[in-house]
Design a protein around this motif. Structure first.
Motif, PDB file in Angstrom:
ATOM      1  N   VAL A   2       0.835  -1.184   0.000  1.00 24.88           N
ATOM      2  CA  VAL A   2       0.000   0.000   0.000  1.00 24.88           C
ATOM      3  C   VAL A   2       0.876   1.243   0.000  1.00 24.88           C
ATOM      4  CG1 VAL A   2      -1.728   1.330   1.247  1.00 24.88           C
ATOM      5  CG2 VAL A   2      -1.878  -1.167   1.163  1.00 24.88           C
ATOM      6  N   GLN A   3       0.577   2.138  -0.909  1.00 27.30           N
ATOM      7  CA  GLN A   3       1.247   3.425  -0.953  1.00 27.30           C
ATOM      8  C   GLN A   3       0.208   4.532  -1.016  1.00 27.30           C
ATOM      9  OE1 GLN A   3       4.154   3.720  -4.081  1.00 27.30           O
ATOM     10  NE2 GLN A   3       5.293   1.927  -3.388  1.00 27.30           N
ATOM     11  N   LEU A   4       0.447   5.586  -0.264  1.00 26.56           N
ATOM     12  CA  LEU A   4      -0.402   6.759  -0.260  1.00 26.56           C
ATOM     13  C   LEU A   4       0.457   7.955  -0.636  1.00 26.56           C
ATOM     14  CD1 LEU A   4      -2.274   6.145   3.126  1.00 26.56           C
ATOM     15  CD2 LEU A   4      -3.098   5.582   0.831  1.00 26.56           C
ATOM     16  N   HIS A  96      -3.922   9.241   5.726  1.00 23.21           N
ATOM     17  CA  HIS A  96      -3.883   8.062   6.570  1.00 23.21           C
ATOM     18  C   HIS A  96      -5.004   7.102   6.192  1.00 23.21           C
ATOM     19  CE1 HIS A  96      -4.974   5.835  10.325  1.00 23.21           C
ATOM     20  NE2 HIS A  96      -3.657   5.688  10.387  1.00 23.21           N
ATOM     21  N   ALA A  97      -4.703   5.826   6.243  1.00 27.94           N
ATOM     22  CA  ALA A  97      -5.707   4.803   5.984  1.00 27.94           C
ATOM     23  C   ALA A  97      -5.515   3.658   6.954  1.00 27.94           C
ATOM     24  CB  ALA A  97      -5.611   4.297   4.546  1.00 27.94           C
ATOM     25  N   GLU A  98      -6.612   3.034   7.349  1.00 26.00           N
ATOM     26  CA  GLU A  98      -6.517   1.929   8.282  1.00 26.00           C
ATOM     27  C   GLU A  98      -7.524   0.838   7.965  1.00 26.00           C
ATOM     28  OE1 GLU A  98      -7.166   4.007  12.000  1.00 26.00           O
ATOM     29  OE2 GLU A  98      -9.184   3.158  12.142  1.00 26.00           O
ATOM     30  N   LYS A  99      -7.155  -0.368   8.375  1.00 27.99           N
ATOM     31  CA  LYS A  99      -8.002  -1.531   8.190  1.00 27.99           C
ATOM     32  C   LYS A  99      -7.909  -2.406   9.418  1.00 27.99           C
ATOM     33  CE  LYS A  99     -10.499  -4.697   6.096  1.00 27.99           C
ATOM     34  NZ  LYS A  99     -11.924  -4.455   5.761  1.00 27.99           N
ATOM     35  N   LYS A 100      -9.061  -2.780   9.959  1.00 29.77           N
ATOM     36  CA  LYS A 100      -9.124  -3.683  11.090  1.00 29.77           C
ATOM     37  C   LYS A 100      -9.947  -4.890  10.678  1.00 29.77           C
ATOM     38  CE  LYS A 100      -9.468  -3.493  16.127  1.00 29.77           C
ATOM     39  NZ  LYS A 100      -9.977  -4.863  16.336  1.00 29.77           N
ATOM     40  N   PRO A 101      -9.288  -5.984  10.301  1.00 30.56           N
ATOM     41  CA  PRO A 101     -10.003  -7.131   9.722  1.00 30.56           C
ATOM     42  C   PRO A 101     -11.021  -7.783  10.649  1.00 30.56           C
ATOM     43  CG  PRO A 101      -7.655  -7.263   9.251  1.00 30.56           C
ATOM     44  CD  PRO A 101      -7.837  -6.173  10.267  1.00 30.56           C
ATOM     45  N   CYS A 102     -10.787  -7.763  11.946  1.00 30.17           N
ATOM     46  CA  CYS A 102     -11.706  -8.370  12.898  1.00 30.17           C
ATOM     47  C   CYS A 102     -11.582  -7.665  14.233  1.00 30.17           C
ATOM     48  CB  CYS A 102     -11.441  -9.877  13.038  1.00 30.17           C
ATOM     49  SG  CYS A 102      -9.797 -10.287  13.650  1.00 30.17           S
ATOM     50  N   ILE A 103     -12.502  -7.996  15.127  1.00 30.03           N
ATOM     51  CA  ILE A 103     -12.591  -7.267  16.387  1.00 30.03           C
ATOM     52  C   ILE A 103     -11.319  -7.373  17.215  1.00 30.03           C
ATOM     53  CG2 ILE A 103     -13.620  -9.165  17.678  1.00 30.03           C
ATOM     54  CD1 ILE A 103     -14.560  -5.446  17.921  1.00 30.03           C
ATOM     55  N   PHE A 108      -4.185  -2.344  10.861  1.00 34.13           N
ATOM     56  CA  PHE A 108      -3.181  -2.101   9.833  1.00 34.13           C
ATOM     57  C   PHE A 108      -3.356  -0.669   9.352  1.00 34.13           C
ATOM     58  CE2 PHE A 108      -3.756  -6.620   9.938  1.00 34.13           C
ATOM     59  CZ  PHE A 108      -2.500  -7.152   9.693  1.00 34.13           C
ATOM     60  N   GLU A 109      -2.318   0.112   9.455  1.00 32.70           N
ATOM     61  CA  GLU A 109      -2.417   1.509   9.073  1.00 32.70           C
ATOM     62  C   GLU A 109      -1.291   1.920   8.141  1.00 32.70           C
ATOM     63  OE1 GLU A 109      -0.613   3.114  13.347  1.00 32.70           O
ATOM     64  OE2 GLU A 109      -2.196   4.213  12.320  1.00 32.70           O
ATOM     65  N   HIS A 110      -1.588   2.924   7.343  1.00 30.31           N
ATOM     66  CA  HIS A 110      -0.658   3.394   6.334  1.00 30.31           C
ATOM     67  C   HIS A 110      -0.654   4.911   6.317  1.00 30.31           C
ATOM     68  CE1 HIS A 110      -0.709  -0.758   4.807  1.00 30.31           C
ATOM     69  NE2 HIS A 110      -2.025  -0.687   4.968  1.00 30.31           N
ATOM     70  N   TRP A 111       0.509   5.460   6.074  1.00 30.36           N
ATOM     71  CA  TRP A 111       0.692   6.910   6.036  1.00 30.36           C
ATOM     72  C   TRP A 111       1.342   7.351   4.738  1.00 30.36           C
ATOM     73  CZ3 TRP A 111      -1.015  10.124   9.876  1.00 30.36           C
ATOM     74  CH2 TRP A 111      -1.307   9.544  11.119  1.00 30.36           C
ATOM     75  N   GLY A 112       0.914   8.505   4.267  1.00 30.57           N
ATOM     76  CA  GLY A 112       1.617   9.146   3.180  1.00 30.57           C
ATOM     77  C   GLY A 112       2.789   9.941   3.714  1.00 30.57           C
ATOM     78  N   GLN A 113       3.579  10.503   2.819  1.00 30.55           N
ATOM     79  CA  GLN A 113       4.763  11.253   3.225  1.00 30.55           C
ATOM     80  C   GLN A 113       4.459  12.697   3.599  1.00 30.55           C
ATOM     81  OE1 GLN A 113       7.529  10.518  -0.106  1.00 30.55           O
ATOM     82  NE2 GLN A 113       8.689   9.199   1.295  1.00 30.55           N
ATOM     83  N   GLY A 114       3.304  13.171   3.255  1.00 28.81           N
ATOM     84  CA  GLY A 114       2.896  14.508   3.635  1.00 28.81           C
ATOM     85  C   GLY A 114       3.054  15.529   2.527  1.00 28.81           C
ATOM     86  N   THR A 115       2.259  16.570   2.612  1.00 24.79           N
ATOM     87  CA  THR A 115       2.351  17.692   1.695  1.00 24.79           C
ATOM     88  C   THR A 115       2.237  18.986   2.491  1.00 24.79           C
ATOM     89  OG1 THR A 115       1.447  18.665  -0.348  1.00 24.79           O
ATOM     90  CG2 THR A 115      -0.138  17.681   1.179  1.00 24.79           C
ATOM     91  N   GLN A 116       3.091  19.934   2.166  1.00 27.04           N
ATOM     92  CA  GLN A 116       3.161  21.178   2.927  1.00 27.04           C
ATOM     93  C   GLN A 116       2.070  22.147   2.497  1.00 27.04           C
ATOM     94  OE1 GLN A 116       5.507  22.279   5.462  1.00 27.04           O
ATOM     95  NE2 GLN A 116       3.938  23.879   5.623  1.00 27.04           N
ATOM     96  N   VAL A 117       1.374  22.673   3.476  1.00 26.03           N
ATOM     97  CA  VAL A 117       0.398  23.734   3.251  1.00 26.03           C
ATOM     98  C   VAL A 117       0.847  24.950   4.044  1.00 26.03           C
ATOM     99  CG1 VAL A 117      -1.970  24.521   3.626  1.00 26.03           C
ATOM    100  CG2 VAL A 117      -1.529  22.195   2.803  1.00 26.03           C
ATOM    101  N   THR A 118       1.021  26.062   3.363  1.00 23.23           N
ATOM    102  CA  THR A 118       1.428  27.297   4.016  1.00 23.23           C
ATOM    103  C   THR A 118       0.417  28.385   3.691  1.00 23.23           C
ATOM    104  OG1 THR A 118       3.771  26.697   3.819  1.00 23.23           O
ATOM    105  CG2 THR A 118       3.257  29.001   4.287  1.00 23.23           C
ATOM    106  N   VAL A 119      -0.122  28.989   4.724  1.00 22.66           N
ATOM    107  CA  VAL A 119      -1.115  30.046   4.563  1.00 22.66           C
ATOM    108  C   VAL A 119      -0.516  31.349   5.069  1.00 22.66           C
ATOM    109  CG1 VAL A 119      -3.452  30.814   5.054  1.00 22.66           C
ATOM    110  CG2 VAL A 119      -2.939  28.362   4.931  1.00 22.66           C
ATOM    111  N   SER A 120      -0.416  32.311   4.199  1.00 17.27           N
ATOM    112  CA  SER A 120       0.155  33.600   4.551  1.00 17.27           C
ATOM    113  C   SER A 120      -0.943  34.576   4.940  1.00 17.27           C
ATOM    114  CB  SER A 120       0.968  34.165   3.388  1.00 17.27           C
ATOM    115  OG  SER A 120       0.142  34.445   2.269  1.00 17.27           O
ATOM    116  N   SER A 121      -0.570  35.555   5.746  1.00  9.38           N
ATOM    117  CA  SER A 121      -1.522  36.567   6.186  1.00  9.38           C
ATOM    118  C   SER A 121      -1.578  37.746   5.233  1.00  9.38           C
ATOM    119  CB  SER A 121      -1.172  37.044   7.593  1.00  9.38           C
ATOM    120  OG  SER A 121       0.134  37.579   7.628  1.00  9.38           O
TER     121      SER A 121
END
Length: 121
Positions: A2-4, A96-103, A108-121
């Motif tokens: 899995v890739q995000l 982020h994504a997750e899967k729980k096959p049973c109780i 099982f969780e997966h993370w992306g590498q992230g993307t920068q968001v910058t908000v200027s004033s």
């Protein structure tokens, strides 16, 4: 495997909008939940928005009414539409994504590498 992969981050002025995308390497039907987290420098990672397989959503109070999470099954992509952006929204945003096959199964969780968001004033 899995890739995000996140995209759509950038620099925007306060009051503007951005749409983040998270492209998964396979079908997103298999995930029980997906979401967006963010982390500003020196701060803890926090949940911004989440969506379950059934379509239920929840948002952090700080973004409620401004951000919308959605998914496109045909494109295997998760989105975060961000409107009325504030400087306080500046952070690295992670898919982020997750899967729980049973109780009693581990999550099982997966993370992306992230993307920068910058908000200027």
């Amino acid at each position: 495997q899995v890739q995000l992969v996140e995209s759509g981050g950038g620099l925007v002025q306060a009051g503007g909008s951005l749409q983040l995308s998270c492209a998964a390497s396979g079908s997103i039907f298999r995930f029980d939940a997906m979401g967006w987290y963010r982390q500003a420098p020196g701060e803890q990672r926090e949940l911004v928005a989440a969506i379950t397989g059934g379509g239920s959503t929840n948002y952090a109070d700080s973004v409620k009414g401004r951000f919308t999470i959605s998914r496109d099954y045909a494109k295997n992509t998760l989105y975060l539409q961000m409107n009325s952006l504030k400087p306080e929204d500046t952070a690295v945003y992670y898919c982020h994504a997750e899967k729980k096959p049973c109780i009693e199964c581990r999550v099982f969780e997966h993370w992306g590498q992230g993307t920068q968001v910058t908000v200027s004033s």
